[in-house]
Design a protein around this motif. Structure first.
Motif, short mmCIF file in Angstrom:
data_model
loop_
_atom_site.label_atom_id
_atom_site.label_comp_id
_atom_site.label_asym_id
_atom_site.label_seq_id
_atom_site.Cartn_x
_atom_site.Cartn_y
_atom_site.Cartn_z
N ARG A 1 0.84 -1.20 0.00
CA ARG A 1 0.00 0.00 0.00
C ARG A 1 0.88 1.26 0.00
O ARG A 1 0.64 2.20 -0.75
N THR A 2 1.91 1.26 0.81
CA THR A 2 2.82 2.40 0.87
C THR A 2 3.58 2.57 -0.43
O THR A 2 3.77 3.69 -0.91
N ARG B 1 2.59 1.68 -3.43
CA ARG B 1 1.65 2.23 -4.43
C ARG B 1 1.45 3.72 -4.21
O ARG B 1 1.44 4.52 -5.16
N GLN B 2 1.34 4.13 -2.96
CA GLN B 2 1.15 5.55 -2.65
C GLN B 2 2.38 6.36 -3.05
O GLN B 2 2.26 7.47 -3.57
N LEU C 1 2.35 9.47 -5.72
CA LEU C 1 2.87 10.79 -5.34
C LEU C 1 4.06 11.18 -6.19
O LEU C 1 4.25 12.37 -6.50
#
Length: 107
Positions: free
Chosen positions: A71-72, A74-75, A79
């Motif tokens: 998840r991190t 992908r974030q 960004l």
């Protein structure tokens, strides 16, 4: 420099917990049956049940950690794309303002 210290500490902790686990298994040889609401397990050593529960806990922690990692990741990618887009837009605006200043200065 701290990498070797970290390895030494992890090794000491691993040996400590392994030793505690072995002593626990030796001192508790009695068999017990695991009785859950809908299932009754076979008679095994208390230490084996504790080790199995520890292994299941480690697996669950690894799965939850990997979900958080993906998840991190992908974030970070989203960004980074936003940053690159904003940076290219700012560069094009700078170039446009410089070009405009040059054309105004020539008149």
């Amino acid at each position: 420099m701290l990498k070797w210290l970290k390895r030494v500490i992890y090794t000491i902790l691993f040996v400590f917990f392994l030793t505690v686990g072995v002593f626990f298994a030796i001192r508790n040889p009695q068999l017990t049956a695991l009785d859950l609401v809908f299932w009754k397990g076979p008679e095994l050593s208390v230490a084996l049940y504790i080790l199995l529960s520890f292994a299941v806990g480690v697996c669950v922690a690894l799965i939850m950690g990997s979900v958080n990692y993906f998840r991190t990741d992908r974030q970070i990618k989203v960004l980074t794309r936003r940053y690159e887009k904003a940076r290219s837009e700012a560069d094009s605006l700078r170039k446009a303002s410089i070009t405009q200043e040059l054309t105004v200065g020539k008149e």
